[in-house]
Enzyme design. Structure first.
Site, PDB file in Angstrom:
ATOM      1  N   GLY A 163       0.842  -1.198   0.000  1.00  0.00           N
ATOM      2  CA  GLY A 163       0.000   0.000   0.000  1.00  0.00           C
ATOM      3  C   GLY A 163       0.877   1.247   0.000  1.00  0.00           C
ATOM      4  O   GLY A 163       1.928   1.296  -0.652  1.00  0.00           O
ATOM      5  N   ILE A 165       2.977   2.624   2.207  1.00  0.00           N
ATOM      6  CA  ILE A 165       4.377   2.512   2.638  1.00  0.00           C
ATOM      7  C   ILE A 165       5.106   1.402   1.878  1.00  0.00           C
ATOM      8  O   ILE A 165       6.244   1.596   1.420  1.00  0.00           O
ATOM      9  CB  ILE A 165       4.441   2.275   4.168  1.00  0.00           C
ATOM     10  CG1 ILE A 165       3.955   3.534   4.892  1.00  0.00           C
ATOM     11  CG2 ILE A 165       5.849   1.878   4.615  1.00  0.00           C
ATOM     12  CD1 ILE A 165       3.662   3.338   6.367  1.00  0.00           C
ATOM     13  N   THR A 243       8.075  -3.022  10.263  1.00  0.00           N
ATOM     14  CA  THR A 243       7.856  -1.627  10.682  1.00  0.00           C
ATOM     15  C   THR A 243       6.358  -1.351  10.773  1.00  0.00           C
ATOM     16  O   THR A 243       5.959  -0.196  10.885  1.00  0.00           O
ATOM     17  CB  THR A 243       8.468  -0.627   9.668  1.00  0.00           C
ATOM     18  OG1 THR A 243       7.816  -0.814   8.414  1.00  0.00           O
ATOM     19  CG2 THR A 243       9.965  -0.796   9.518  1.00  0.00           C
ATOM     20  N   ARG A 245       3.115  -3.320  12.532  1.00  0.00           N
ATOM     21  CA  ARG A 245       2.581  -3.420  13.888  1.00  0.00           C
ATOM     22  C   ARG A 245       3.046  -4.755  14.472  1.00  0.00           C
ATOM     23  O   ARG A 245       3.028  -5.786  13.788  1.00  0.00           O
ATOM     24  CB  ARG A 245       1.047  -3.374  13.898  1.00  0.00           C
ATOM     25  CG  ARG A 245       0.446  -1.984  13.695  1.00  0.00           C
ATOM     26  CD  ARG A 245       0.682  -1.075  14.903  1.00  0.00           C
ATOM     27  NE  ARG A 245       0.092   0.247  14.749  1.00  0.00           N
ATOM     28  CZ  ARG A 245       0.704   1.323  14.250  1.00  0.00           C
ATOM     29  NH1 ARG A 245       1.959   1.241  13.828  1.00  0.00           N
ATOM     30  NH2 ARG A 245       0.086   2.492  14.194  1.00  0.00           N
ATOM     31  N   GLU A 274       4.479  -3.251  23.643  1.00  0.00           N
ATOM     32  CA  GLU A 274       5.309  -2.041  23.706  1.00  0.00           C
ATOM     33  C   GLU A 274       4.894  -1.242  24.933  1.00  0.00           C
ATOM     34  O   GLU A 274       3.691  -1.162  25.203  1.00  0.00           O
ATOM     35  CB  GLU A 274       5.119  -1.202  22.433  1.00  0.00           C
ATOM     36  CG  GLU A 274       5.614  -1.919  21.184  1.00  0.00           C
ATOM     37  CD  GLU A 274       5.325  -1.157  19.875  1.00  0.00           C
ATOM     38  OE1 GLU A 274       4.873  -0.001  19.948  1.00  0.00           O
ATOM     39  OE2 GLU A 274       5.560  -1.727  18.806  1.00  0.00           O
ATOM     40  N   HIS A 293       9.772   1.717  18.113  1.00  0.00           N
ATOM     41  CA  HIS A 293       8.620   2.219  17.345  1.00  0.00           C
ATOM     42  C   HIS A 293       8.860   3.691  17.006  1.00  0.00           C
ATOM     43  O   HIS A 293       7.984   4.538  17.239  1.00  0.00           O
ATOM     44  CB  HIS A 293       7.307   2.038  18.135  1.00  0.00           C
ATOM     45  CG  HIS A 293       6.092   2.061  17.245  1.00  0.00           C
ATOM     46  ND1 HIS A 293       4.957   1.348  17.511  1.00  0.00           N
ATOM     47  CD2 HIS A 293       5.842   2.717  16.079  1.00  0.00           C
ATOM     48  CE1 HIS A 293       4.053   1.578  16.560  1.00  0.00           C
ATOM     49  NE2 HIS A 293       4.578   2.406  15.682  1.00  0.00           N
ATOM     50  N   ALA A 294      10.038   3.965  16.502  1.00  0.00           N
ATOM     51  CA  ALA A 294      10.405   5.368  16.291  1.00  0.00           C
ATOM     52  C   ALA A 294      11.454   5.530  15.207  1.00  0.00           C
ATOM     53  O   ALA A 294      12.020   6.612  15.082  1.00  0.00           O
ATOM     54  CB  ALA A 294      10.943   5.948  17.599  1.00  0.00           C
TER      55      ALA A 294
HETATM   56  N1  LIG Z   1       6.483   2.024  12.544  1.00  0.00           N
HETATM   57  C1  LIG Z   1       5.774   3.126  12.459  1.00  0.00           C
HETATM   58  O1  LIG Z   1       6.061   4.121  13.131  1.00  0.00           O
HETATM   59  C2  LIG Z   1       4.617   3.176  11.524  1.00  0.00           C
HETATM   60  C3  LIG Z   1       4.214   4.422  11.035  1.00  0.00           C
HETATM   61  C4  LIG Z   1       3.156   4.462  10.121  1.00  0.00           C
HETATM   62  C5  LIG Z   1       2.503   3.295   9.760  1.00  0.00           C
HETATM   63  N2  LIG Z   1       2.905   2.101  10.281  1.00  0.00           N
HETATM   64  C6  LIG Z   1       2.218   0.862   9.897  1.00  0.00           C
HETATM   65  O2  LIG Z   1       2.609   0.520   8.578  1.00  0.00           O
HETATM   66  C7  LIG Z   1       1.616  -0.347   8.021  1.00  0.00           C
HETATM   67  C8  LIG Z   1       1.325   0.047   6.569  1.00  0.00           C
HETATM   68  O3  LIG Z   1       0.797   1.356   6.487  1.00  0.00           O
HETATM   69  P1  LIG Z   1       0.313   1.958   5.087  1.00  0.00           P
HETATM   70  O4  LIG Z   1       0.150   3.434   5.261  1.00  0.00           O
HETATM   71  O5  LIG Z   1       1.170   1.452   3.998  1.00  0.00           O
HETATM   72  O6  LIG Z   1      -1.126   1.292   4.983  1.00  0.00           O
HETATM   73  P2  LIG Z   1      -1.982   1.003   3.645  1.00  0.00           P
HETATM   74  O7  LIG Z   1      -3.356   0.717   4.119  1.00  0.00           O
HETATM   75  O8  LIG Z   1      -1.784   2.083   2.637  1.00  0.00           O
HETATM   76  O9  LIG Z   1      -1.318  -0.314   3.037  1.00  0.00           O
HETATM   77  C9  LIG Z   1      -1.499  -1.552   3.646  1.00  0.00           C
HETATM   78  C10 LIG Z   1      -1.514  -2.585   2.548  1.00  0.00           C
HETATM   79  O10 LIG Z   1      -1.658  -3.862   3.181  1.00  0.00           O
HETATM   80  C11 LIG Z   1      -2.553  -4.617   2.385  1.00  0.00           C
HETATM   81  N3  LIG Z   1      -3.139  -5.725   3.129  1.00  0.00           N
HETATM   82  C12 LIG Z   1      -4.306  -5.749   3.840  1.00  0.00           C
HETATM   83  N4  LIG Z   1      -4.525  -6.982   4.320  1.00  0.00           N
HETATM   84  C13 LIG Z   1      -3.478  -7.745   3.899  1.00  0.00           C
HETATM   85  C14 LIG Z   1      -3.143  -9.106   4.065  1.00  0.00           C
HETATM   86  N5  LIG Z   1      -3.943  -9.932   4.745  1.00  0.00           N
HETATM   87  N6  LIG Z   1      -2.017  -9.562   3.523  1.00  0.00           N
HETATM   88  C15 LIG Z   1      -1.195  -8.737   2.818  1.00  0.00           C
HETATM   89  N7  LIG Z   1      -1.474  -7.424   2.598  1.00  0.00           N
HETATM   90  C16 LIG Z   1      -2.595  -6.947   3.149  1.00  0.00           C
HETATM   91  C17 LIG Z   1      -3.575  -3.615   1.901  1.00  0.00           C
HETATM   92  O11 LIG Z   1      -4.244  -4.112   0.743  1.00  0.00           O
HETATM   93  C18 LIG Z   1      -2.703  -2.421   1.582  1.00  0.00           C
HETATM   94  O12 LIG Z   1      -2.258  -2.435   0.242  1.00  0.00           O
HETATM   95  C19 LIG Z   1       0.418  -0.262   8.956  1.00  0.00           C
HETATM   96  O13 LIG Z   1       0.428  -1.416   9.790  1.00  0.00           O
HETATM   97  C20 LIG Z   1       0.705   0.938   9.814  1.00  0.00           C
HETATM   98  O14 LIG Z   1       0.102   0.828  11.069  1.00  0.00           O
HETATM   99  C21 LIG Z   1       3.952   2.027  11.152  1.00  0.00           C
END
Ligand SMILES: NC(=O)c1ccc[n+]([C@@H]2O[C@H](COP(=O)([O-])OP(=O)(O)OC[C@H]3O[C@@H](n4cnc5c(N)ncnc54)[C@H](O)[C@@H]3O)[C@@H](O)[C@H]2O)c1
Length: 350
Positions: A163, A165, A243, A245, A274, A293-294
């Site tokens: 998606g 990221i 990165t 959850r 966490e 987580h940072a």
């Molecule tokens: N570490 C951090 O500080 C931090 C910061 C921001 C986001 N995140 C996490 O990064 C992750 C991705 O964020 P994003 O903005 O790219 O989200 P997003 O919703 O744009 O992308 C997520 C992708 O995962 C796919 N997906 C859903 N279910 C799935 C499955 N069962 N198997 C495989 N793929 C699947 C979706 O189709 C989508 O394309 C999230 O878990 C978010 O919480 C972490």
């Protein structure tokens, strides 16, 4: 609905001494907007309904917004999460109460994708080990040949989720001349085509990746989707990166494969619990690089999230549909539409 448009910020945006947790979150565009008032809430998680009765919008950091957080006044129109994870928010409760839940994909896309690349380069380059060797002097230099890194050309970079990221991580990895594979049941075909990604089954993703990164959301479908069975499919030489959850991964199972050197190492920004327990056996392993987580926390990340949240609440104030609405079905609800129309009328009359 008359008077100022009132925006609440969850109390965790302030340190106990009252100073801002994220000084790069520039509130000026909000505080200087005509007809807008803002206030910090007291710390509470979940937030209490009585705290939110007199607000039109909430900018939410880490506190929970649960069903019992929904104010009775029916005034709250938007919850703007500072970031893109919304496992702390009761989405059905938002939709049922005509509240738009908004996130900040534009703010986190690049910073988190950079974190993934940082882990990939640090792990394959054995950076942490080499840092320790350099500090040892002569014995460290003598041992450096035993810690050969792994070149990336032609290697397979896999992502669970492609998606916001996940796709950006591939975009940034283009100059490394790797093969790109991903498992994502809901992948956008245009993005897949743009980046030359091969979509594969989840089993193939684990079996074929040299670097396997997790970028899917945490939900009931993905909880422990990375389990012992799937980790067992990975190559001994492969690296695992999370990165997204923590609870997407069965951490006990990951610890076991790392302890038994059944994979080469892991880069982890997120954990099942966490803050982490410093005695967690996972954190005793030299093959693991951890971050609290940072890893994506930069001046630009917080400035970006803040700017996106402020855009969201000001869009609502003007009666416009904001970007980054998660519960898009709310946009079709008559009560929500009426509410936006009232905000638009107020804005036009101002
Ligand atoms: N570490 C951090 O500080 C931090 C910061 C921001 C986001 N995140 C996490 O990064 C992750 C991705 O964020 P994003 O903005 O790219 O989200 P997003 O919703 O744009 O992308 C997520 C992708 O995962 C796919 N997906 C859903 N279910 C799935 C499955 N069962 N198997 C495989 N793929 C699947 C979706 O189709 C989508 O394309 C999230 O878990 C978010 O919480 C972490």
């Amino acid at each position: 609905m008359t008077g100022p448009f009132r925006v609440a910020l969850s109390g965790d945006f302030k340190k106990p001494d009252g100073s801002p947790v994220f000084p790069d979150f520039d509130l000026a565009p909000l505080t200087s907007a005509p007809g807008v008032e803002m206030a910090y809430l007291e710390n509470a998680s979940p937030l209490r309904a009585d705290q939110l009765e007199d607000f039109d919008a909430l900018i939410l950091l880490a506190h929970r917004f649960a069903a019992e957080s929904v104010p009775k006044s029916g005034r709250l129109a938007a919850v703007a999460r500072f970031g893109v994870g919304y496992d702390t928010v009761d989405v059905p409760a938002c939709t049922a109460n005509n509240i738009a839940l908004c996130i900040t994909p534009d703010g986190v896309r690049r910073p988190v994708a950079v974190s993934i690349i940082t882990f990939m380069l640090a792990l394959t380059g054995k950076m942490m080990v080499k840092d320790r060797l350099a500090r040892l002097g002569a014995p460290g230099f003598a041992a450096r040949g035993e810690h050969m890194g792994v070149g990336l050309v032609g290697r397979t970079f896999g992502s669970l989720g492609v998606g916001n990221i996940g796709a950006e991580a591939f975009r940034l990895a283009r100059p490394f001349d790797m093969k790109f594979i991903a498992h994502d049941p809901y992948a956008d075909p245009a993005v897949v085509k743009e980046l030359g990604i091969e979509l594969v089954s989840i089993e193939d993703l684990f079996a074929r990746s040299d670097i396997l990164s997790v970028s899917c959301p945490l939900n009931p479908e993905t909880h422990h989707i990375v389990n012992a069975q799937r980790l067992a499919l990975m190559k001994r030489t492969a690296y695992f990166i999370n990165t997204a959850r923590g609870p997407i991964v069965d951490q006990k199972a990951l610890t076991k494969v790392l302890q038994e050197n059944r994979i080469a190492g892991a880069g982890l920004d997120v954990f099942e619990v966490e803050p982490t327990d410093p005695n967690d056996p996972l954190l005793k392993l030299d093959t693991v690089i951890a971050a609290p987580h940072a890893l994506c926390w930069t001046d630009q990340c917080f400035a970006g999230n803040g700017a996106a949240d402020i855009r969201t609440v000001l869009d609502i104030q003007m009666g416009r549909v904001p970007r980054g609405v998660v519960n898009r079905d709310v946009l079709e609800k008559p009560l929500f539409r009426e509410r936006l129309a009232r905000y638009a009328a107020l804005a036009n009359g101002r």
